[in-house]
Design an enzyme around this catalytic site. Structure first.
Site, PDB file in Angstrom:
ATOM      1  N   GLY A  71       0.829  -1.210   0.000  1.00 17.76           N
ATOM      2  CA  GLY A  71       0.000   0.000   0.000  1.00 17.76           C
ATOM      3  C   GLY A  71       0.861   1.257   0.000  1.00 17.76           C
ATOM      4  CB  THR A  72       3.942   2.149   1.858  1.00 12.35           C
ATOM      5  OG1 THR A  72       3.347   1.826   3.118  1.00 12.35           O
ATOM      6  CG2 THR A  72       4.847   3.354   2.017  1.00 12.35           C
ATOM      7  CG  ASN A 150      -4.905   3.879   9.362  1.00 13.73           C
ATOM      8  OD1 ASN A 150      -5.196   4.899   8.738  1.00 13.73           O
ATOM      9  ND2 ASN A 150      -3.891   3.823  10.189  1.00 13.73           N
ATOM     10  CD  GLN A 178      -7.053  -0.552   7.337  1.00 15.48           C
ATOM     11  OE1 GLN A 178      -7.826  -1.515   7.513  1.00 15.48           O
ATOM     12  NE2 GLN A 178      -5.789  -0.609   7.721  1.00 15.48           N
ATOM     13  CB  SER A 198      -2.330  -2.914   1.160  1.00 13.64           C
ATOM     14  OG  SER A 198      -1.380  -3.735   1.792  1.00 13.64           O
ATOM     15  N   GLY A 199      -2.501  -6.010  -0.173  1.00 10.22           N
ATOM     16  CA  GLY A 199      -2.884  -7.406   0.003  1.00 10.22           C
ATOM     17  C   GLY A 199      -3.112  -7.830   1.440  1.00 10.22           C
ATOM     18  CG  HIS A 200      -0.482  -6.538   4.856  1.00 11.84           C
ATOM     19  ND1 HIS A 200      -0.406  -6.242   6.191  1.00 11.84           N
ATOM     20  CD2 HIS A 200      -0.126  -5.420   4.196  1.00 11.84           C
ATOM     21  CE1 HIS A 200       0.007  -4.975   6.328  1.00 11.84           C
ATOM     22  NE2 HIS A 200       0.187  -4.473   5.129  1.00 11.84           N
ATOM     23  CB  CYS A 324       3.212   2.637  10.933  1.00  7.78           C
ATOM     24  SG  CYS A 324       2.549   1.699   9.581  1.00  7.78           S
TER      25      CYS A 324
HETATM   26  N1  PLP Z   1      -2.806   3.092   4.036  1.00  9.35           N
HETATM   27  C1  PLP Z   1      -3.558   2.671   5.056  1.00  9.35           C
HETATM   28  C2  PLP Z   1      -4.879   3.333   5.298  1.00  9.35           C
HETATM   29  C3  PLP Z   1      -3.111   1.630   5.879  1.00  9.35           C
HETATM   30  O1  PLP Z   1      -3.866   1.230   6.903  1.00  9.35           O
HETATM   31  C4  PLP Z   1      -1.861   1.039   5.616  1.00  9.35           C
HETATM   32  C5  PLP Z   1      -1.330  -0.007   6.506  1.00  9.35           C
HETATM   33  O2  PLP Z   1      -1.587  -0.013   7.704  1.00  9.35           O
HETATM   34  C6  PLP Z   1      -1.127   1.506   4.514  1.00  9.35           C
HETATM   35  C7  PLP Z   1      -1.624   2.534   3.743  1.00  9.35           C
HETATM   36  C8  PLP Z   1       0.199   0.912   4.163  1.00  9.35           C
HETATM   37  O3  PLP Z   1       0.037  -0.348   3.547  1.00  9.35           O
HETATM   38  P1  PLP Z   1       1.255  -1.372   3.499  1.00  9.35           P
HETATM   39  O4  PLP Z   1       1.434  -1.892   4.886  1.00  9.35           O
HETATM   40  O5  PLP Z   1       0.822  -2.425   2.539  1.00  9.35           O
HETATM   41  O6  PLP Z   1       2.431  -0.600   3.015  1.00  9.35           O
END
Ligand code: PLP
Length: 399
Positions: A71-72, A150, A178, A198-200, A324
């Site tokens: 996702g990042t 999130n 999310q 994002s997959g996870h 994070c």
């Molecule tokens: N954006 C949101 C709203 C998220 O909740 C997260 C992960 O917690 C991310 C982006 C980042 O995704 P990734 O962990 O796949 O980099």
């Protein structure tokens, strides 16, 4: 030890069907999808199937899906991709409650000479759309506003946001990490130009994501390299994870409505019981415009980290904010932006459920969380003060 996993906004269990779908791509089909030979070509075909599965979940065309590493990366690719394609426009609009993947990138861009407008939120975590309309200017390259938060689960009215952005002639990116897989999305009838997933977060593995880029949007690749992903993202594809993401999207589509009802019932029971049984509770975030799986609760005058440690002793996994930021004692930027009192921000926890949670899990938390909170209140200076006050009141009432 019993484990009750209620930290699904941080990450989810990989679905067993997803693991099964991935395994052949480690063992047998290890060819490079870019190779000319049939052995690689069959892998390329499976990637196309996964692209189709992802597209179907969100109502997109398969050609509009670019696979990424997370996702990042998708968030970075969206924002940088539009900024690089529109170098004369140097203004970005975002919100104060974004995930660090957008929030910190925008801070970095502001330090690097871009102009960034951060929109605030009200006490329910909602944006003021008039402020948004005033913020978007002629030189606004991109508006990046998340679909669902999130930490609180609050869902923004993204289509209304998109109409405003379109009227002003700018481009809308939404971080839907999310939202995808939890609530229905249909990009075929949408004002969204770019969307991150994002997959996870939807029972696929960590380290795979996707970016939806609407056909016709001019976009420069963020990772420059080979011709993969139709020149939109260089780098040999993470084949097993992409196959897993496709399968996870297929499952999410199949189970979404049934899961939404059941998971929401579990979340509501958990929340309502905590509101009845816990000392000084509050729910952070809009009560209805919210993801069905998330509750963010504050308990005044106790430390969120202490609650998490004691929950952990009972095998209950929760979080005190974004995954994070947990591990640091920085109070949540989301709750602070909502004006949640300082004492409540520090005593906040997030419980986020998934299709694998049961009523037994919820009952287990309802049994163990209130005594933990009472214990922590008793040892907090505030708790002792309240007890003395209550005793004094009782004694003077008797006198
Ligand atoms: N954006 C949101 C709203 C998220 O909740 C997260 C992960 O917690 C991310 C982006 C980042 O995704 P990734 O962990 O796949 O980099």
């Amino acid at each position: 030890m019993k484990v009750v996993y209620t930290d699904n906004n941080a990450t989810t269990m990989v679905a067993p069907e997803v693991v099964e779908a991935m395994l052949p791509y480690f063992r047998e089909y290890y060819g490079n999808p870019s190779s000319m030979h049939t052995f690689g070509g069959q892998v390329a075909k499976k990637i196309d199937t996964a692209r189709q599965q992802v597209a179907e979940l969100i109502g997109a065309n398969p050609e509009e899906i670019v696979f990424t590493s997370c996702g990042t990366e998708s968030d970075n690719a969206a924002i940088w991709g539009i900024l690089r394609a529109n170098p004369h426009k140097r203004h970005i609009v975002t919100s104060r409650v974004e995930h660090p993947a957008v929030y910190n990138l925008c801070k970095y861009l502001a330090q690097s000479g871009y102009h960034v407008t951060e929109l605030g939120v009200d006490s329910n975590g909602m944006l003021n759309l008039n402020e948004l309309a005033d913020a978007v200017r002629e030189d606004t390259a991109i508006v990046s506003i998340m679909y669902a938060n999130n930490e609180t689960g609050v869902i923004f009215p993204i289509e209304e946001i998109g109409s405003i952005v379109k009227q002003k002639g700018s481009i809308l990116h939404t971080d839907a990490v999310q939202a995808v897989g939890k609530i229905p999305l249909d990009l075929s009838k949408s004002t969204i130009d770019l969307l991150t997933l994002s997959g996870h977060k939807l029972h696929a593995p960590k380290g795979v994501g996707a970016l939806f880029v609407r056909k016709g949007i001019t976009f420069s690749p963020f990772i420059i390299g080979g011709h993969q992903e139709k020149n939109r993202r260089g780098g040999t594809e993470n084949v097993p994870s992409i196959i897993g993401l496709g399968k996870a999207c297929e499952l999410a589509k199949k189970f979404m409505s049934e899961e939404n009802t059941r998971v929401k019932q579990l979340r509501d029971k958990l929340e309502n019981e905590m509101l009845k049984r816990a000392p000084d509770p509050r729910v952070n975030g809009h009560r209805t415009q919210r993801l069905p799986n998330t509750t963010n609760l504050s308990f005044e005058f106790v430390e969120g980290e202490a609650i998490l440690l004691l929950l952990n002793e009972k095998g209950i996994c929760a979080s005190s904010g974004s995954a994070c930021t947990s591990g640091s004692l920085e109070p949540s930027h989301v709750l602070r932006a909502m004006g949640v009192p300082f004492t409540a921000v520090h005593g906040s926890i997030r419980l986020s459920l998934s299709r694998y949670n049961t009523m037994d899990d919820v009952d287990y938390i309802i049994e163990h969380l209130p005594p933990i909170l009472r214990r922590l209140r008793e040892i907090s200076p505030y708790g002792r003060e309240t007890k003395v006050k209550e005793q004094t009141e009782r004694i003077s009432a008797r006198a």
